[in-house]
Motif scaffolding. Structure first.
Motif, PDB file in Angstrom:
ATOM      1  N   MET A  69       0.804  -0.950  -0.015  1.00 41.93           N
ATOM      2  CA  MET A  69       0.071  -0.005  -0.004  1.00 41.93           C
ATOM      3  C   MET A  69       0.800   1.232   0.126  1.00 41.93           C
ATOM      4  SD  MET A  69      -2.546   1.566   2.714  1.00 41.93           S
ATOM      5  CE  MET A  69      -2.736   0.021   3.590  1.00 41.93           C
ATOM      6  N   PHE A  70       0.672   2.273  -0.782  1.00 42.80           N
ATOM      7  CA  PHE A  70       1.296   3.479  -0.942  1.00 42.80           C
ATOM      8  C   PHE A  70       0.755   4.354   0.067  1.00 42.80           C
ATOM      9  CE2 PHE A  70       1.358   7.844  -2.276  1.00 42.80           C
ATOM     10  CZ  PHE A  70       2.738   8.066  -2.643  1.00 42.80           C
ATOM     11  N   VAL A  71       1.876   4.885   1.118  1.00 42.35           N
ATOM     12  CA  VAL A  71       1.636   5.729   2.065  1.00 42.35           C
ATOM     13  C   VAL A  71       2.781   6.671   2.024  1.00 42.35           C
ATOM     14  CG1 VAL A  71       1.166   6.320   4.695  1.00 42.35           C
ATOM     15  CG2 VAL A  71      -0.024   4.270   3.604  1.00 42.35           C
ATOM     16  N   HIS A  72       2.426   7.833   1.900  1.00 42.27           N
ATOM     17  CA  HIS A  72       3.718   8.749   1.749  1.00 42.27           C
ATOM     18  C   HIS A  72       3.350   9.858   3.093  1.00 42.27           C
ATOM     19  CE1 HIS A  72       6.830  11.195  -0.009  1.00 42.27           C
ATOM     20  NE2 HIS A  72       5.908  12.161   0.329  1.00 42.27           N
ATOM     21  N   LYS A  73       4.236  10.016   4.016  1.00 44.20           N
ATOM     22  CA  LYS A  73       4.362  10.927   5.044  1.00 44.20           C
ATOM     23  C   LYS A  73       4.817  12.197   4.719  1.00 44.20           C
ATOM     24  CE  LYS A  73       5.557  11.194  10.116  1.00 44.20           C
ATOM     25  NZ  LYS A  73       6.001  10.511  11.150  1.00 44.20           N
ATOM     26  N   ILE A  74       4.103  13.218   5.066  1.00 48.49           N
ATOM     27  CA  ILE A  74       4.741  14.613   4.518  1.00 48.49           C
ATOM     28  C   ILE A  74       5.333  15.062   6.006  1.00 48.49           C
ATOM     29  CG2 ILE A  74       3.644  16.860   3.652  1.00 48.49           C
ATOM     30  CD1 ILE A  74       1.553  15.292   2.207  1.00 48.49           C
ATOM     31  N   ASP A  75       4.478  15.086   6.825  1.00 45.40           N
ATOM     32  CA  ASP A  75       4.882  15.540   8.234  1.00 45.40           C
ATOM     33  C   ASP A  75       4.392  14.934   9.443  1.00 45.40           C
ATOM     34  OD1 ASP A  75       2.499  16.942   8.765  1.00 45.40           O
ATOM     35  OD2 ASP A  75       3.208  18.531   7.736  1.00 45.40           O
ATOM     36  N   ASP A  76       4.269  15.021  10.663  1.00 40.55           N
ATOM     37  CA  ASP A  76       3.826  14.308  11.431  1.00 40.55           C
ATOM     38  C   ASP A  76       2.429  14.295  11.471  1.00 40.55           C
ATOM     39  OD1 ASP A  76       6.337  13.573  12.786  1.00 40.55           O
ATOM     40  OD2 ASP A  76       6.427  15.137  14.198  1.00 40.55           O
ATOM     41  N   ASP A  77       1.676  15.265  11.038  1.00 40.41           N
ATOM     42  CA  ASP A  77       0.111  15.222  10.823  1.00 40.41           C
ATOM     43  C   ASP A  77      -0.449  14.946   9.548  1.00 40.41           C
ATOM     44  OD1 ASP A  77       0.130  16.283  13.713  1.00 40.41           O
ATOM     45  OD2 ASP A  77       0.097  18.303  13.198  1.00 40.41           O
ATOM     46  N   LEU A  78       0.436  14.896   8.574  1.00 32.28           N
ATOM     47  CA  LEU A  78      -0.051  14.960   7.154  1.00 32.28           C
ATOM     48  C   LEU A  78       0.488  13.592   6.372  1.00 32.28           C
ATOM     49  CD1 LEU A  78      -2.132  16.425   5.240  1.00 32.28           C
ATOM     50  CD2 LEU A  78      -0.307  17.788   4.488  1.00 32.28           C
ATOM     51  N   SER A  79      -0.558  12.999   5.807  1.00 31.42           N
ATOM     52  CA  SER A  79       0.292  11.707   5.024  1.00 31.42           C
ATOM     53  C   SER A  79      -0.800  11.825   4.065  1.00 31.42           C
ATOM     54  CB  SER A  79       0.290  10.382   5.535  1.00 31.42           C
ATOM     55  OG  SER A  79       0.945  10.687   6.715  1.00 31.42           O
ATOM     56  N   LEU A  80      -0.230  11.328   2.588  1.00 32.47           N
ATOM     57  CA  LEU A  80      -1.190  10.735   1.467  1.00 32.47           C
ATOM     58  C   LEU A  80      -0.961   9.155   1.605  1.00 32.47           C
ATOM     59  CD1 LEU A  80       0.257  13.091  -1.151  1.00 32.47           C
ATOM     60  CD2 LEU A  80      -1.891  13.573   0.241  1.00 32.47           C
ATOM     61  N   THR A 139      -2.006  22.923  -0.136  1.00 33.29           N
ATOM     62  CA  THR A 139      -0.714  23.156  -0.797  1.00 33.29           C
ATOM     63  C   THR A 139       0.416  22.323  -0.233  1.00 33.29           C
ATOM     64  OG1 THR A 139      -1.375  25.408  -0.430  1.00 33.29           O
ATOM     65  CG2 THR A 139       0.836  25.014  -0.554  1.00 33.29           C
ATOM     66  N   ARG A 140       0.457  21.619   0.848  1.00 29.61           N
ATOM     67  CA  ARG A 140       1.473  20.668   1.217  1.00 29.61           C
ATOM     68  C   ARG A 140       1.449  19.344   0.525  1.00 29.61           C
ATOM     69  NH1 ARG A 140       0.359  22.082   6.725  1.00 29.61           N
ATOM     70  NH2 ARG A 140       0.595  19.538   7.260  1.00 29.61           N
ATOM     71  N   SER A 141       0.128  18.924   0.403  1.00 25.41           N
ATOM     72  CA  SER A 141      -0.255  17.883  -0.402  1.00 25.41           C
ATOM     73  C   SER A 141       0.082  17.906  -1.718  1.00 25.41           C
ATOM     74  CB  SER A 141      -1.709  17.262  -0.057  1.00 25.41           C
ATOM     75  OG  SER A 141      -2.098  16.864   1.063  1.00 25.41           O
ATOM     76  N   ALA A 142      -0.485  19.127  -2.524  1.00 25.54           N
ATOM     77  CA  ALA A 142      -0.159  18.915  -3.823  1.00 25.54           C
ATOM     78  C   ALA A 142       1.401  19.485  -4.201  1.00 25.54           C
ATOM     79  CB  ALA A 142      -0.849  20.399  -4.525  1.00 25.54           C
ATOM     80  N   GLY A 143       2.314  19.991  -3.287  1.00 23.94           N
ATOM     81  CA  GLY A 143       3.463  20.101  -3.495  1.00 23.94           C
ATOM     82  C   GLY A 143       4.357  18.828  -3.370  1.00 23.94           C
ATOM     83  N   GLU A 144       3.781  17.927  -2.592  1.00 24.84           N
ATOM     84  CA  GLU A 144       4.412  16.577  -2.498  1.00 24.84           C
ATOM     85  C   GLU A 144       4.061  15.632  -3.615  1.00 24.84           C
ATOM     86  OE1 GLU A 144       6.442  14.968   0.020  1.00 24.84           O
ATOM     87  OE2 GLU A 144       6.705  16.876   0.771  1.00 24.84           O
ATOM     88  N   LEU A 145       2.806  15.883  -4.157  1.00 22.96           N
ATOM     89  CA  LEU A 145       2.587  15.151  -5.107  1.00 22.96           C
ATOM     90  C   LEU A 145       3.300  15.737  -6.589  1.00 22.96           C
ATOM     91  CD1 LEU A 145      -1.216  14.996  -5.028  1.00 22.96           C
ATOM     92  CD2 LEU A 145       0.188  12.963  -5.146  1.00 22.96           C
ATOM     93  N   THR A 146       3.659  16.858  -6.523  1.00 23.39           N
ATOM     94  CA  THR A 146       4.287  17.549  -7.750  1.00 23.39           C
ATOM     95  C   THR A 146       5.822  17.026  -7.557  1.00 23.39           C
ATOM     96  OG1 THR A 146       3.124  19.479  -7.576  1.00 23.39           O
ATOM     97  CG2 THR A 146       5.378  19.816  -8.707  1.00 23.39           C
ATOM     98  N   ASP A 147       6.327  17.049  -6.510  1.00 30.70           N
ATOM     99  CA  ASP A 147       7.707  16.410  -6.194  1.00 30.70           C
ATOM    100  C   ASP A 147       7.635  14.801  -6.580  1.00 30.70           C
ATOM    101  OD1 ASP A 147      10.334  17.155  -5.080  1.00 30.70           O
ATOM    102  OD2 ASP A 147      10.086  15.313  -4.092  1.00 30.70           O
ATOM    103  N   TYR A 148       6.651  14.187  -6.262  1.00 34.41           N
ATOM    104  CA  TYR A 148       6.443  12.549  -6.505  1.00 34.41           C
ATOM    105  C   TYR A 148       6.402  12.489  -8.173  1.00 34.41           C
ATOM    106  CZ  TYR A 148       5.006   7.889  -6.333  1.00 34.41           C
ATOM    107  OH  TYR A 148       4.924   6.475  -6.627  1.00 34.41           O
ATOM    108  N   ALA A 149       5.670  13.234  -8.824  1.00 34.65           N
ATOM    109  CA  ALA A 149       5.449  13.058 -10.207  1.00 34.65           C
ATOM    110  C   ALA A 149       6.753  13.441 -10.812  1.00 34.65           C
ATOM    111  CB  ALA A 149       4.263  14.390 -10.417  1.00 34.65           C
TER     112      ALA A 149
END
Length: 183
Positions: free
Chosen positions: A1-12, A110-120
């Motif tokens: 399962m894909f889980v990407h931790k952005i910070d302590d409170d936020l993940s995708l 903004t943080r989620s879209a930034g992480e998705l941009t970086d991932y892409a």
């Protein structure tokens, strides 16, 4: 399962059928709020409608055409973000998103879209990431603007929104521009 931790409170986390009830509940709680800019609310009337959406997104993921994740904020589903379209031939990805009303104003999108941009760009080897938003949807437009995306143009009457058309503003980020910010 894909889980990407952005910070302590936020993940995708890659969406799955086990998320259907919570996503439908969040949709239902934010229905009036979301309906201003999202055209699919009238077609999402039951948890089964949400399950059908999840099944379609999982097919798209299996075919490498898209990737839909749930935004987890403090362990709770707060919204959806992902790649509505992945075009491997042209090396482009298009990000789409929505957030439950009570989760607005925390910088989550903004943080989620930034992480998705970086991932892409850095994991999927995309050359360009696009975000499109209705011209009047200032909150949605703020996300790519804050991330440094370039406003590339407007698609007139791009989307039918219940009883009228809305224009879409197209934002783009090239891999060469994104990676410069890391240097």
């Amino acid at each position: 399962m894909f889980v990407h931790k952005i910070d302590d409170d936020l993940s995708l986390k890659l969406i799955d059928l086990g998320d259907a009830e919570r996503i439908f509940e969040l949709t239902d709680q934010s229905r009036t709020y979301l309906r201003e800019w999202l055209p699919w609310l009238d077609f999402t009337k039951t948890v089964d409608d949400t399950r059908a959406f999840i099944q379609a997104t999982l097919r798209g993921f299996g075919e490498s055409r898209s990737m839909t994740t749930v935004i987890l904020y403090k362990g709770e589903i707060a919204g959806i973000a992902g790649f509505n379209e992945i075009n491997r031939m042209n090396r482009t990805a298009q990000i789409g998103y929505w957030l439950g009303e009570k989760y607005q104003g925390k910088g989550l999108m903004t943080r989620s879209a930034g992480e998705l941009t970086d991932y892409a760009i850095n994991e999927l080897n995309m050359n360009k990431v696009e975000i499109r938003a209705a011209s009047g949807n200032q909150k949605s437009r703020h996300v790519p603007e804050k991330l440094g995306f370039s406003q590339e143009g407007t698609i007139r009457q791009a989307e039918w929104l219940y009883d009228h058309y809305v224009d879409h503003v197209v934002y783009g980020m090239l891999a060469s521009e994104w990676n410069k910010e890391d240097e």
